[in-house]
Design a protein around this motif. Structure first.
Motif, PDB file in Angstrom:
ATOM      1  N   SER A 176       0.968  -1.658   0.430  1.00 17.68           N
ATOM      2  CA  SER A 176       0.005   0.019   0.209  1.00 17.68           C
ATOM      3  C   SER A 176       0.929   0.693   0.496  1.00 17.68           C
ATOM      4  N   VAL A 177       1.757   1.294   0.297  1.00 20.52           N
ATOM      5  CA  VAL A 177       3.202   2.222   0.640  1.00 20.52           C
ATOM      6  C   VAL A 177       3.150   2.921  -0.158  1.00 20.52           C
ATOM      7  N   TYR A 178       4.123   1.553  -0.940  1.00 15.98           N
ATOM      8  CA  TYR A 178       4.316   2.130  -1.910  1.00 15.98           C
ATOM      9  C   TYR A 178       3.263   2.191  -3.581  1.00 15.98           C
ATOM     10  N   ALA A 179       2.498   2.027  -3.269  1.00 20.91           N
ATOM     11  CA  ALA A 179       1.692   2.657  -3.998  1.00 20.91           C
ATOM     12  C   ALA A 179       1.116   3.762  -4.022  1.00 20.91           C
ATOM     13  N   LEU A 180       1.238   4.126  -3.222  1.00 20.38           N
ATOM     14  CA  LEU A 180       0.677   5.173  -2.369  1.00 20.38           C
ATOM     15  C   LEU A 180       1.541   6.128  -3.483  1.00 20.38           C
ATOM     16  N   THR A 181       2.931   6.044  -2.953  1.00 20.08           N
ATOM     17  CA  THR A 181       3.850   7.073  -4.029  1.00 20.08           C
ATOM     18  C   THR A 181       4.564   6.836  -4.943  1.00 20.08           C
ATOM     19  N   LYS A 182       4.182   6.181  -6.147  1.00 22.50           N
ATOM     20  CA  LYS A 182       3.587   5.782  -7.260  1.00 22.50           C
ATOM     21  C   LYS A 182       2.597   6.677  -7.943  1.00 22.50           C
ATOM     22  N   GLY A 183       1.521   6.230  -6.816  1.00 22.60           N
ATOM     23  CA  GLY A 183      -0.290   6.973  -7.205  1.00 22.60           C
ATOM     24  C   GLY A 183       0.525   8.247  -7.031  1.00 22.60           C
ATOM     25  N   ALA A 184       1.134   9.178  -6.457  1.00 21.67           N
ATOM     26  CA  ALA A 184       1.507  10.860  -6.455  1.00 21.67           C
ATOM     27  C   ALA A 184       2.210  10.519  -7.544  1.00 21.67           C
ATOM     28  N   ILE A 185       3.264  10.001  -8.171  1.00 23.10           N
ATOM     29  CA  ILE A 185       3.724  10.585  -9.639  1.00 23.10           C
ATOM     30  C   ILE A 185       3.295  10.819 -10.448  1.00 23.10           C
ATOM     31  N   PHE A 186       1.834   9.487 -10.763  1.00 23.12           N
ATOM     32  CA  PHE A 186       0.725   9.642 -11.965  1.00 23.12           C
ATOM     33  C   PHE A 186       0.074  10.769 -12.038  1.00 23.12           C
ATOM     34  N   SER A 187      -0.711  10.868 -10.652  1.00 26.57           N
ATOM     35  CA  SER A 187      -1.032  12.534 -10.803  1.00 26.57           C
ATOM     36  C   SER A 187      -0.817  13.956 -10.816  1.00 26.57           C
ATOM     37  N   PHE A 188       1.086  13.319 -10.590  1.00 26.02           N
ATOM     38  CA  PHE A 188       1.715  14.801 -10.643  1.00 26.02           C
ATOM     39  C   PHE A 188       2.283  14.957 -12.446  1.00 26.02           C
ATOM     40  N   THR A 189       2.065  13.873 -12.752  1.00 31.91           N
ATOM     41  CA  THR A 189       2.241  13.731 -14.255  1.00 31.91           C
ATOM     42  C   THR A 189       1.460  14.882 -14.990  1.00 31.91           C
ATOM     43  N   LYS A 190       0.086  15.095 -14.562  1.00 30.34           N
ATOM     44  CA  LYS A 190      -1.288  14.865 -15.390  1.00 30.34           C
ATOM     45  C   LYS A 190      -0.654  16.823 -14.720  1.00 30.34           C
ATOM     46  N   GLY A 191      -0.853  17.314 -13.358  1.00 28.64           N
ATOM     47  CA  GLY A 191      -0.316  18.119 -13.084  1.00 28.64           C
ATOM     48  C   GLY A 191       0.344  19.431 -13.819  1.00 28.64           C
ATOM     49  N   LEU A 192       2.008  17.983 -13.986  1.00 25.68           N
ATOM     50  CA  LEU A 192       2.974  18.913 -14.357  1.00 25.68           C
ATOM     51  C   LEU A 192       3.108  18.951 -16.088  1.00 25.68           C
ATOM     52  N   ALA A 193       2.548  18.548 -16.576  1.00 29.21           N
ATOM     53  CA  ALA A 193       1.771  18.888 -18.017  1.00 29.21           C
ATOM     54  C   ALA A 193       1.286  20.092 -18.415  1.00 29.21           C
ATOM     55  N   ARG A 194       0.055  20.428 -17.709  1.00 32.28           N
ATOM     56  CA  ARG A 194      -0.147  21.748 -17.364  1.00 32.28           C
ATOM     57  C   ARG A 194       0.563  21.960 -17.511  1.00 32.28           C
ATOM     58  N   ASP A 195       1.300  22.020 -16.370  1.00 31.38           N
ATOM     59  CA  ASP A 195       2.476  23.058 -15.735  1.00 31.38           C
ATOM     60  C   ASP A 195       2.864  23.894 -16.770  1.00 31.38           C
ATOM     61  N   LEU A 196       3.654  23.025 -17.878  1.00 34.95           N
ATOM     62  CA  LEU A 196       4.482  22.990 -18.628  1.00 34.95           C
ATOM     63  C   LEU A 196       4.356  23.127 -20.104  1.00 34.95           C
ATOM     64  N   GLY A 197       3.410  23.082 -20.197  1.00 37.18           N
ATOM     65  CA  GLY A 197       3.126  22.963 -21.606  1.00 37.18           C
ATOM     66  C   GLY A 197       2.891  23.844 -22.567  1.00 37.18           C
ATOM     67  N   PRO A 198       2.516  25.479 -22.130  1.00 33.49           N
ATOM     68  CA  PRO A 198       3.483  26.816 -22.722  1.00 33.49           C
ATOM     69  C   PRO A 198       4.790  26.803 -23.294  1.00 33.49           C
ATOM     70  N   ARG A 199       5.502  26.227 -22.559  1.00 35.16           N
ATOM     71  CA  ARG A 199       6.875  26.231 -23.348  1.00 35.16           C
ATOM     72  C   ARG A 199       7.455  24.357 -23.888  1.00 35.16           C
ATOM     73  N   ASN A 200       6.143  23.869 -23.946  1.00 31.38           N
ATOM     74  CA  ASN A 200       6.297  22.915 -24.758  1.00 31.38           C
ATOM     75  C   ASN A 200       7.605  21.909 -24.448  1.00 31.38           C
ATOM     76  N   ILE A 201       7.504  21.791 -23.139  1.00 31.38           N
ATOM     77  CA  ILE A 201       7.838  20.580 -21.970  1.00 31.38           C
ATOM     78  C   ILE A 201       7.093  19.325 -21.779  1.00 31.38           C
ATOM     79  N   THR A 202       7.666  17.986 -22.896  1.00 29.32           N
ATOM     80  CA  THR A 202       6.521  17.224 -22.460  1.00 29.32           C
ATOM     81  C   THR A 202       6.885  16.365 -20.907  1.00 29.32           C
ATOM     82  N   VAL A 203       6.070  15.934 -20.411  1.00 28.57           N
ATOM     83  CA  VAL A 203       6.049  15.405 -18.812  1.00 28.57           C
ATOM     84  C   VAL A 203       4.553  14.257 -18.963  1.00 28.57           C
ATOM     85  N   ASN A 204       6.288  12.579 -18.835  1.00 28.62           N
ATOM     86  CA  ASN A 204       5.414  11.385 -19.440  1.00 28.62           C
ATOM     87  C   ASN A 204       5.675  10.480 -18.195  1.00 28.62           C
TER      88      ASN A 204
END
Length: 246
Positions: A153-181
């Motif tokens: 559960s704790v390992y999954a928690l950390t990797k779930g955080a990365i899953f969500s961070f990816t989506k938000g960061l893609a929005r933040d950096l999209g105006p600079r054409n920096i991709t996040v995956n």
């Protein structure tokens, strides 16, 4: 095809396993690659030599991913050495397993520091040195979407955080054409999780393809997402798991 000529990359946790495979692949594609390691300078230097013998360029930087200032300084050293960072691969990570009633606070804080906090730190610092059109790649886990056994559960928690961070960061950096995956491997044959190890039989029973993945296969996906053909892919979490989550 040498698609990353002129690019500068940083791979965290890059001295062994999946990280080393990524370093080798990016260098073979023409990128200059820095990577961090936490313990064995001998192992790190062997990888630098291996890259050099193949005609590439690599630099090893000692930095424990649990030490946020060390992570930040490693990013700065990379930028100073190469003049920029075009590609950041957040690969460093650990696994802590155990029932929620058994996980110790110190272990919880350490896995958060390495699997989540260091990803934030490296990314925040790297974007100051990254030209528009850069690439940020996280090495997450299939366990962000499926945790079929007790104690994860704790390992999954950390990797779930990365899953969500990816989506938000893609929005933040999209105006600079920096991709996040976010690349989400299933079981991969490494020293930490060998295909002949004690968990192998259980893992293979959960998979559509009855084999472990190879570090080189993960590195191939990293190379593609870091290259010019993947410029329209961002905010994605991509499974490479042998059907573990199928």
């Amino acid at each position: 095809m040498v698609s990353l000529t002129g690019k500068a990359a940083l791979v965290t946790g890059g001295s062994r396993g999946i990280g080393a495979a990524i370093v080798l692949r990016l260098a073979s594609e023409g990128a200059s690659v820095a990577f961090t390691y936490s313990a064995s300078s001998e192992q790190a230097n062997r990888l630098v030599d291996q890259v050099a013998k193949a005609g590439g360029k690599a630099v090893a930087i000692k930095a424990d991913a649990a030490d946020q200032e060390a992570v930040r300084e490693a990013v700065r050293q990379t930028a100073k050495h190469f003049g920029k960072i075009d590609i950041l691969v957040n690969n460093a990570g650990i696994i802590v397993l155990g029932s929620i009633t058994e996980i110790q606070e110190a272990d919880f804080q350490r896995i958060l520091s390495i699997n989540v906090h260091s990803v934030f730190t490296a990314t925040q610092e790297a974007v100051h040195h990254m030209p528009d059109g850069g690439r940020i790649l996280h090495i997450g886990s299939v366990n962000s979407e499926r945790m079929p056994f007790v104690g994860g559960s704790v390992y999954a928690l950390t990797k779930g955080a990365i899953f969500s961070f990816t989506k938000g960061l893609a929005r933040d950096l999209g105006p600079r054409n920096i991709t996040v995956n976010n690349i989400q491997p299933g079981p991969v044959d490494t020293d930490a999780n060998p295909a002949s190890g004690p968990f192998a039989e259980t893992m293979l029973g959960l998979m559509a393809l009855k084999r472990y993945g190879k570090g080189e296969e993960i590195a191939g996906l990293v190379s593609y997402l870091a290259g010019p053909e993947a410029a329209y892919i961002t905010g994605a979490s991509i499974l490479i798991d042998g059907g573990f989550a199928a």
